[in-house]
Design a protein around this motif. Structure first.
Motif, PDB file in Angstrom:
ATOM      1  N   LEU A 279       0.838  -1.203   0.000  1.00  8.01           N
ATOM      2  CA  LEU A 279       0.000   0.000   0.000  1.00  8.01           C
ATOM      3  C   LEU A 279       0.871   1.250   0.000  1.00  8.01           C
ATOM      4  O   LEU A 279       0.580   2.222  -0.709  1.00  8.01           O
ATOM      5  CB  LEU A 279      -0.921  -0.008   1.226  1.00  8.01           C
ATOM      6  CG  LEU A 279      -1.783   1.249   1.427  1.00  8.01           C
ATOM      7  CD1 LEU A 279      -2.711   1.473   0.243  1.00  8.01           C
ATOM      8  CD2 LEU A 279      -2.586   1.135   2.726  1.00  8.01           C
ATOM      9  N   ARG A 280       1.945   1.246   0.788  1.00  6.03           N
ATOM     10  CA  ARG A 280       2.850   2.393   0.782  1.00  6.03           C
ATOM     11  C   ARG A 280       3.403   2.633  -0.614  1.00  6.03           C
ATOM     12  O   ARG A 280       3.491   3.775  -1.079  1.00  6.03           O
ATOM     13  CB  ARG A 280       3.994   2.190   1.782  1.00  6.03           C
ATOM     14  CG  ARG A 280       3.573   2.122   3.223  1.00  6.03           C
ATOM     15  CD  ARG A 280       4.745   2.396   4.162  1.00  6.03           C
ATOM     16  NE  ARG A 280       5.874   1.499   3.971  1.00  6.03           N
ATOM     17  CZ  ARG A 280       6.035   0.338   4.584  1.00  6.03           C
ATOM     18  NH1 ARG A 280       5.098  -0.110   5.424  1.00  6.03           N
ATOM     19  NH2 ARG A 280       7.112  -0.395   4.371  1.00  6.03           N
ATOM     20  N   THR A 281       3.776   1.570  -1.288  1.00  6.26           N
ATOM     21  CA  THR A 281       4.329   1.700  -2.635  1.00  6.26           C
ATOM     22  C   THR A 281       3.289   2.245  -3.604  1.00  6.26           C
ATOM     23  O   THR A 281       3.589   3.117  -4.437  1.00  6.26           O
ATOM     24  CB  THR A 281       4.851   0.344  -3.123  1.00  6.26           C
ATOM     25  OG1 THR A 281       5.908  -0.102  -2.267  1.00  6.26           O
ATOM     26  CG2 THR A 281       5.367   0.443  -4.549  1.00  6.26           C
ATOM     27  N   ARG A 282       2.059   1.749  -3.506  1.00  5.13           N
ATOM     28  CA  ARG A 282       1.001   2.219  -4.402  1.00  5.13           C
ATOM     29  C   ARG A 282       0.728   3.709  -4.205  1.00  5.13           C
ATOM     30  O   ARG A 282       0.613   4.459  -5.181  1.00  5.13           O
ATOM     31  CB  ARG A 282      -0.268   1.397  -4.173  1.00  5.13           C
ATOM     32  CG  ARG A 282      -1.465   1.894  -4.971  1.00  5.13           C
ATOM     33  CD  ARG A 282      -2.520   0.802  -5.115  1.00  5.13           C
ATOM     34  NE  ARG A 282      -2.995   0.331  -3.835  1.00  5.13           N
ATOM     35  CZ  ARG A 282      -3.981   0.895  -3.122  1.00  5.13           C
ATOM     36  NH1 ARG A 282      -4.553   2.000  -3.564  1.00  5.13           N
ATOM     37  NH2 ARG A 282      -4.387   0.368  -1.990  1.00  5.13           N
ATOM     38  N   LEU A 283       0.632   4.141  -2.961  1.00  9.15           N
ATOM     39  CA  LEU A 283       0.395   5.558  -2.703  1.00  9.15           C
ATOM     40  C   LEU A 283       1.609   6.400  -3.081  1.00  9.15           C
ATOM     41  O   LEU A 283       1.470   7.533  -3.563  1.00  9.15           O
ATOM     42  CB  LEU A 283       0.048   5.772  -1.231  1.00  9.15           C
ATOM     43  CG  LEU A 283      -1.258   5.161  -0.744  1.00  9.15           C
ATOM     44  CD1 LEU A 283      -1.475   5.493   0.727  1.00  9.15           C
ATOM     45  CD2 LEU A 283      -2.444   5.641  -1.570  1.00  9.15           C
ATOM     46  N   SER A 284       2.787   5.854  -2.867  1.00 12.82           N
ATOM     47  CA  SER A 284       4.011   6.554  -3.256  1.00 12.82           C
ATOM     48  C   SER A 284       4.030   6.810  -4.757  1.00 12.82           C
ATOM     49  O   SER A 284       4.286   7.933  -5.215  1.00 12.82           O
ATOM     50  CB  SER A 284       5.228   5.733  -2.844  1.00 12.82           C
ATOM     51  OG  SER A 284       6.404   6.204  -3.457  1.00 12.82           O
ATOM     52  N   GLU A 285       3.750   5.786  -5.526  1.00 15.46           N
ATOM     53  CA  GLU A 285       3.773   5.926  -6.978  1.00 15.46           C
ATOM     54  C   GLU A 285       2.658   6.847  -7.468  1.00 15.46           C
ATOM     55  O   GLU A 285       2.871   7.680  -8.362  1.00 15.46           O
ATOM     56  CB  GLU A 285       3.668   4.547  -7.632  1.00 15.46           C
ATOM     57  CG  GLU A 285       4.897   3.687  -7.377  1.00 15.46           C
ATOM     58  CD  GLU A 285       4.732   2.269  -7.897  1.00 15.46           C
ATOM     59  OE1 GLU A 285       3.580   1.907  -8.275  1.00 15.46           O
ATOM     60  OE2 GLU A 285       5.729   1.516  -7.915  1.00 15.46           O
ATOM     61  N   GLY A 286       1.469   6.712  -6.873  1.00 16.73           N
ATOM     62  CA  GLY A 286       0.366   7.577  -7.265  1.00 16.73           C
ATOM     63  C   GLY A 286       0.624   9.033  -6.923  1.00 16.73           C
ATOM     64  O   GLY A 286       0.330   9.940  -7.719  1.00 16.73           O
ATOM     65  N   GLY A 287       1.178   9.284  -5.746  1.00  9.70           N
ATOM     66  CA  GLY A 287       1.483  10.652  -5.344  1.00  9.70           C
ATOM     67  C   GLY A 287       2.583  11.265  -6.176  1.00  9.70           C
ATOM     68  O   GLY A 287       2.513  12.438  -6.565  1.00  9.70           O
ATOM     69  N   ARG A 288       3.615  10.490  -6.470  1.00  8.83           N
ATOM     70  CA  ARG A 288       4.722  10.994  -7.283  1.00  8.83           C
ATOM     71  C   ARG A 288       4.246  11.320  -8.702  1.00  8.83           C
ATOM     72  O   ARG A 288       4.626  12.339  -9.274  1.00  8.83           O
ATOM     73  CB  ARG A 288       5.828   9.937  -7.309  1.00  8.83           C
ATOM     74  CG  ARG A 288       7.003  10.229  -8.221  1.00  8.83           C
ATOM     75  CD  ARG A 288       7.896  11.307  -7.709  1.00  8.83           C
ATOM     76  NE  ARG A 288       9.018  11.522  -8.634  1.00  8.83           N
ATOM     77  CZ  ARG A 288       9.783  12.584  -8.635  1.00  8.83           C
ATOM     78  NH1 ARG A 288       9.591  13.553  -7.757  1.00  8.83           N
ATOM     79  NH2 ARG A 288      10.762  12.708  -9.507  1.00  8.83           N
ATOM     80  N   THR A 289       3.388  10.478  -9.265  1.00  9.46           N
ATOM     81  CA  THR A 289       2.837  10.739 -10.592  1.00  9.46           C
ATOM     82  C   THR A 289       2.007  12.016 -10.592  1.00  9.46           C
ATOM     83  O   THR A 289       2.093  12.837 -11.518  1.00  9.46           O
ATOM     84  CB  THR A 289       1.978   9.554 -11.049  1.00  9.46           C
ATOM     85  OG1 THR A 289       2.800   8.380 -11.144  1.00  9.46           O
ATOM     86  CG2 THR A 289       1.343   9.827 -12.406  1.00  9.46           C
ATOM     87  N   LEU A 290       1.195  12.204  -9.550  1.00 11.15           N
ATOM     88  CA  LEU A 290       0.397  13.421  -9.434  1.00 11.15           C
ATOM     89  C   LEU A 290       1.291  14.650  -9.341  1.00 11.15           C
ATOM     90  O   LEU A 290       1.040  15.667  -9.999  1.00 11.15           O
ATOM     91  CB  LEU A 290      -0.505  13.332  -8.199  1.00 11.15           C
ATOM     92  CG  LEU A 290      -1.333  14.574  -7.876  1.00 11.15           C
ATOM     93  CD1 LEU A 290      -2.332  14.863  -8.981  1.00 11.15           C
ATOM     94  CD2 LEU A 290      -2.045  14.409  -6.533  1.00 11.15           C
ATOM     95  N   PHE A 291       2.337  14.563  -8.537  1.00 12.30           N
ATOM     96  CA  PHE A 291       3.254  15.692  -8.413  1.00 12.30           C
ATOM     97  C   PHE A 291       3.855  16.061  -9.763  1.00 12.30           C
ATOM     98  O   PHE A 291       3.875  17.235 -10.144  1.00 12.30           O
ATOM     99  CB  PHE A 291       4.375  15.354  -7.428  1.00 12.30           C
ATOM    100  CG  PHE A 291       5.521  16.325  -7.483  1.00 12.30           C
ATOM    101  CD1 PHE A 291       5.417  17.580  -6.898  1.00 12.30           C
ATOM    102  CD2 PHE A 291       6.693  16.003  -8.157  1.00 12.30           C
ATOM    103  CE1 PHE A 291       6.449  18.494  -6.978  1.00 12.30           C
ATOM    104  CE2 PHE A 291       7.743  16.908  -8.226  1.00 12.30           C
ATOM    105  CZ  PHE A 291       7.623  18.159  -7.641  1.00 12.30           C
ATOM    106  N   LEU A 292       4.357  15.085 -10.491  1.00 16.05           N
ATOM    107  CA  LEU A 292       5.011  15.361 -11.765  1.00 16.05           C
ATOM    108  C   LEU A 292       4.041  15.959 -12.778  1.00 16.05           C
ATOM    109  O   LEU A 292       4.440  16.773 -13.628  1.00 16.05           O
ATOM    110  CB  LEU A 292       5.626  14.082 -12.325  1.00 16.05           C
ATOM    111  CG  LEU A 292       6.829  13.527 -11.549  1.00 16.05           C
ATOM    112  CD1 LEU A 292       7.256  12.181 -12.123  1.00 16.05           C
ATOM    113  CD2 LEU A 292       7.998  14.511 -11.577  1.00 16.05           C
ATOM    114  N   SER A 293       2.768  15.605 -12.682  1.00 15.44           N
ATOM    115  CA  SER A 293       1.798  16.079 -13.668  1.00 15.44           C
ATOM    116  C   SER A 293       1.269  17.480 -13.358  1.00 15.44           C
ATOM    117  O   SER A 293       0.842  18.189 -14.272  1.00 15.44           O
ATOM    118  CB  SER A 293       0.613  15.101 -13.754  1.00 15.44           C
ATOM    119  OG  SER A 293      -0.134  15.096 -12.542  1.00 15.44           O
ATOM    120  N   GLN A 294       1.298  17.907 -12.070  1.00 18.21           N
ATOM    121  CA  GLN A 294       0.627  19.159 -11.715  1.00 18.21           C
ATOM    122  C   GLN A 294       1.439  20.141 -10.878  1.00 18.21           C
ATOM    123  O   GLN A 294       1.083  21.318 -10.824  1.00 18.21           O
ATOM    124  CB  GLN A 294      -0.672  18.860 -10.946  1.00 18.21           C
ATOM    125  CG  GLN A 294      -1.716  18.109 -11.740  1.00 18.21           C
ATOM    126  CD  GLN A 294      -3.048  18.084 -11.038  1.00 18.21           C
ATOM    127  OE1 GLN A 294      -3.420  19.006 -10.320  1.00 18.21           O
ATOM    128  NE2 GLN A 294      -3.793  17.008 -11.233  1.00 18.21           N
TER     129      GLN A 294
END
Length: 372
Positions: A329-344
């Motif tokens: 779960l930590r990895t999933r949220l990490s990847e999702g958050g990092r992707t959001l950061f890079l996009s916005q």
């Protein structure tokens, strides 16, 4: 008005400047450091490190003098007024009034966590002055839809003169996570002023909850405020060996802390859009926060963060315990958050949008006074 490569110049007015201006100061510092052309963004303190009856008025007087000098020597410079509630509003009312009297092009940039609440508690004469400040600006910047509604519906600014520009932080770069060392604790980080608005009392209660007993974790609560009081509170809860409170950390130390952590927690009661949450997303941490300010306009529960109710220590404890126990779960949220950061939320895109706005304002005449 422009540097040699065609970027507009702007003067930012921040209480405390970049060093002592809190989240606003950090944001402006990032803009200054990451602008394509040096010397395009200047920062002027309007208060000093902290409010002082003896020291703060002279600092504001210097800021006013710099505005007047700019009006003579650099008449097209954009004056960018960063505003929050309480004393910040009083200073920006003065600066905004002088800007209008002298014809300075200026922006009002709202950062407050509950400006509508602050506004309605003020007497009618102060509300009138604040409306005049916002209506008299060439443009108003807000962090999200809630604040846009405050500016348009309560303060009467035309919607066409209001832009949403969310905060940003520099990209620390992606990191390759090593396999966890045997016995290494999961790192939990809090960044912000220690106090009730940021949810520190319930965070300590959550960390002391029985559901956290079996997990292997260590939490660092970094920030200024009553550090000794919260250190004593942590000791009383039996958290001395599992919680560190180092006080305020500079940018380099804060980045190093995030680089070695796994979870960023900010159970805040009120935010515009928290810089700490953005730091967590940028560093690829699993973020736990609340649906305040503009958070739920961009963050998605179970995808880029875990949301918990404001003030609910039990729910916070369950969320943290779940993350400590579940590396997937930590990895999933990490990847999702990092992707959001890079996009916005990258600093480069932020500076481009900001300078485009400054350039447009520099070509626009100051608006006429508006009656309230």
């Amino acid at each position: 008005m422009r540097s040699e490569i065609g970027h507009p110049t702007a003067r930012h007015y921040v209480a405390g400047g970049c060093e002592h201006g809190g989240g606003i100061g950090r944001l402006v510092g990032y803009v200054v450091d990451n602008a394509p052309a040096r010397g395009c963004h200047y920062v002027t303190d309007t208060r000093g490190p902290r409010w002082s009856v003896m020291r703060s008025p002279p600092v504001l007087a210097v800021a006013l003098a710099e505005m007047l000098v700019d009006r003579v020597l650099l008449p097209n410079r954009v004056h960018h007024l960063h505003i929050a509630g309480r004393g910040s509003t009083a200073r920006k009312v003065i600066l905004g009034t002088v800007a209008r009297w002298t014809g300075c092009r200026h922006v009002v940039h709202l950062h407050d966590y509950d400006y509508a609440g602050d506004l309605i508690r003020r007497p009618a004469w102060q509300q009138w002055m604040i409306r005049r400040l916002f209506r008299g600006a060439n443009h108003v910047i807000v962090l999200g839809r809630r604040d846009r509604s405050t500016v348009v519906d309560l303060l009467g600014v035309e919607p066409a003169r209001v832009s949403i520009l969310r905060n940003c932080v520099p990209d620390p770069g992606s990191r390759e996570r090593d396999a966890p060392r045997a016995g290494a604790p999961v790192g939990i980080v809090f960044l912000g002023q220690l106090g009730t608005r940021k949810g520190v009392p319930e965070l300590l209660d959550a960390l002391a909850s029985p559901v956290m007993d079996s997990g292997n974790w260590h939490a660092t609560l970094a920030g200024d405020g009553p550090v000794e009081d919260y250190t004593e509170r942590a000791a009383a809860l039996g958290l001395t060996s599992r919680v560190s409170l180092p006080g305020w950390l500079g940018e380099a130390d804060a980045r190093a802390l995030c680089a070695g952590a796994d979870i960023l927690v900010l159970p805040s009661h009120g935010e515009g859009f928290a810089m700490a949450v953005l730091e967590g997303l940028a560093h690829g941490l699993a973020v736990v926060t609340t649906r305040v300010g503009a958070h739920d306009e961009v963050l998605k529960d179970e995808r880029s963060c875990l949301f918990v109710p404001v003030g609910d220590a039990r729910a916070l404890a369950r969320a943290l315990a779940r993350l400590v126990a579940d590396p997937a779960l930590r990895t999933r949220l990490s990847e999702g958050g990092r992707t959001l950061f890079l996009s916005q939320f990258g600093i480069e895109g932020y500076v481009i949008r900001l300078e485009d706005l400054h350039r447009t304002i520099a070509r626009t005449a100051a608006p006429a006074w508006r009656t309230v």
